[in-house]
Design a protein around this motif. Structure first.
Motif, PDB file in Angstrom:
ATOM      1  N   THR A 194      18.104  41.782  25.987  1.00 23.45           N
ATOM      2  CA  THR A 194      19.356  41.141  26.383  1.00 23.45           C
ATOM      3  C   THR A 194      20.396  42.203  26.710  1.00 23.45           C
ATOM      4  N   LEU A 195      21.420  41.829  27.425  1.00 20.48           N
ATOM      5  CA  LEU A 195      22.523  42.733  27.725  1.00 20.48           C
ATOM      6  C   LEU A 195      23.184  43.210  26.442  1.00 20.48           C
ATOM      7  N   GLU A 196      23.358  42.296  25.492  1.00 13.83           N
ATOM      8  CA  GLU A 196      24.015  42.629  24.231  1.00 13.83           C
ATOM      9  C   GLU A 196      23.210  43.614  23.391  1.00 13.83           C
ATOM     10  N   ASP A 197      21.874  43.597  23.530  1.00 16.50           N
ATOM     11  CA  ASP A 197      21.073  44.588  22.809  1.00 16.50           C
ATOM     12  C   ASP A 197      21.505  45.998  23.191  1.00 16.50           C
ATOM     13  N   HIS A 198      21.865  46.187  24.450  1.00 17.32           N
ATOM     14  CA  HIS A 198      22.340  47.502  24.873  1.00 17.32           C
ATOM     15  C   HIS A 198      23.830  47.684  24.609  1.00 17.32           C
ATOM     16  N   THR A 199      24.652  46.767  25.131  1.00 16.52           N
ATOM     17  CA  THR A 199      26.105  46.968  25.123  1.00 16.52           C
ATOM     18  C   THR A 199      26.742  46.841  23.743  1.00 16.52           C
ATOM     19  N   VAL A 200      26.143  46.066  22.869  1.00 17.87           N
ATOM     20  CA  VAL A 200      26.701  45.893  21.524  1.00 17.87           C
ATOM     21  C   VAL A 200      25.796  46.572  20.495  1.00 17.87           C
ATOM     22  N   GLY A 201      24.557  46.110  20.410  1.00 13.11           N
ATOM     23  CA  GLY A 201      23.648  46.603  19.378  1.00 13.11           C
ATOM     24  C   GLY A 201      23.429  48.104  19.416  1.00 13.11           C
ATOM     25  N   PHE A 202      23.169  48.645  20.606  1.00 16.93           N
ATOM     26  CA  PHE A 202      22.919  50.078  20.703  1.00 16.93           C
ATOM     27  C   PHE A 202      24.206  50.877  20.858  1.00 16.93           C
ATOM     28  N   ARG A 203      25.041  50.491  21.805  1.00 21.25           N
ATOM     29  CA  ARG A 203      26.236  51.292  22.099  1.00 21.25           C
ATOM     30  C   ARG A 203      27.233  51.349  20.951  1.00 21.25           C
ATOM     31  N   GLU A 204      27.222  50.363  20.099  1.00 23.65           N
ATOM     32  CA  GLU A 204      28.151  50.369  18.963  1.00 23.65           C
ATOM     33  C   GLU A 204      27.495  50.887  17.686  1.00 23.65           C
ATOM     34  N   SER A 205      26.355  51.545  17.833  1.00 22.81           N
ATOM     35  CA  SER A 205      25.631  52.047  16.666  1.00 22.81           C
ATOM     36  C   SER A 205      25.719  53.577  16.589  1.00 22.81           C
ATOM     37  N   PRO A 206      25.430  54.132  15.413  1.00 17.23           N
ATOM     38  CA  PRO A 206      25.369  55.596  15.282  1.00 17.23           C
ATOM     39  C   PRO A 206      24.285  56.209  16.167  1.00 17.23           C
ATOM     40  N   ALA A 207      23.270  55.428  16.528  1.00 14.99           N
ATOM     41  CA  ALA A 207      22.208  55.938  17.399  1.00 14.99           C
ATOM     42  C   ALA A 207      22.759  56.336  18.769  1.00 14.99           C
TER      43      ALA A 207
END
Length: 99
Positions: A59-72
Motif C-alpha cells: 500500500t502507499l501507506e506502507d511506504h509513506t507512513v510505515g517506512f518513512r516515519e520509522s527509524p529504518a
C-alpha cells in the motif's frame, strides 16, 4: 500493489559505492518493512550518475507512513544520502493495465 520510483542523481565516480550502499540499505533497513515486496535498481546508460530505484509496496501507506516515519528510514538515508548530488525525486504509481 504500489510502485515507488526514486530517481537519483549521485556524485560522479561513486556508482559502485552507491550500488553497494543501496543493496546494504535494502538488506538492513527496507527488507523488513511492512508491505515491502521487492526492488530493482537501474543505472542509466547515457547518464552514469543517474539511477532509478523501483520498490514494490502493498500500500502507499506502507511506504509513506510505515517506512518513512520509522527509524529504518533514517538508517536508509544515512547509507545512501551521502551520494546524492541533488535531492531524489520520489513518486508512486499504481498499475493501469497489464498484458
Amino acid at each position: 500493489m504500489i510502485l515507488e520510483i526514486a530517481d537519483f542523481r549521485i556524485t560522479p565516480g561513486q556508482q559502485a559505492a552507491f550500488e553497494a550502499a543501496v543493496a546494504q540499505g535494502v538488506d538492513e533497513a527496507i527488507r523488513h518493512a511492512k508491505g515491502f515486496n521487492g526492488y530493482k535498481l537501474n543505472r542509466c546508460i547515457e547518464t552514469p550518475e543517474r539511477f532509478v530505484l523501483m520498490i514494490y509496496w502493498d500500500t502507499l501507506e506502507d511506504h509513506t507512513v510505515g517506512f518513512r516515519e520509522s527509524p529504518a528510514f533514517t538508517a536508509w538515508r544515512a547509507l545512501v544520502g551521502p551520494f546524492f548530488a541533488a535531492p531524489p525525486v520520489v513518486e508512486h504509481f499504481e498499475l493501469a493495465s497489464k498484458s
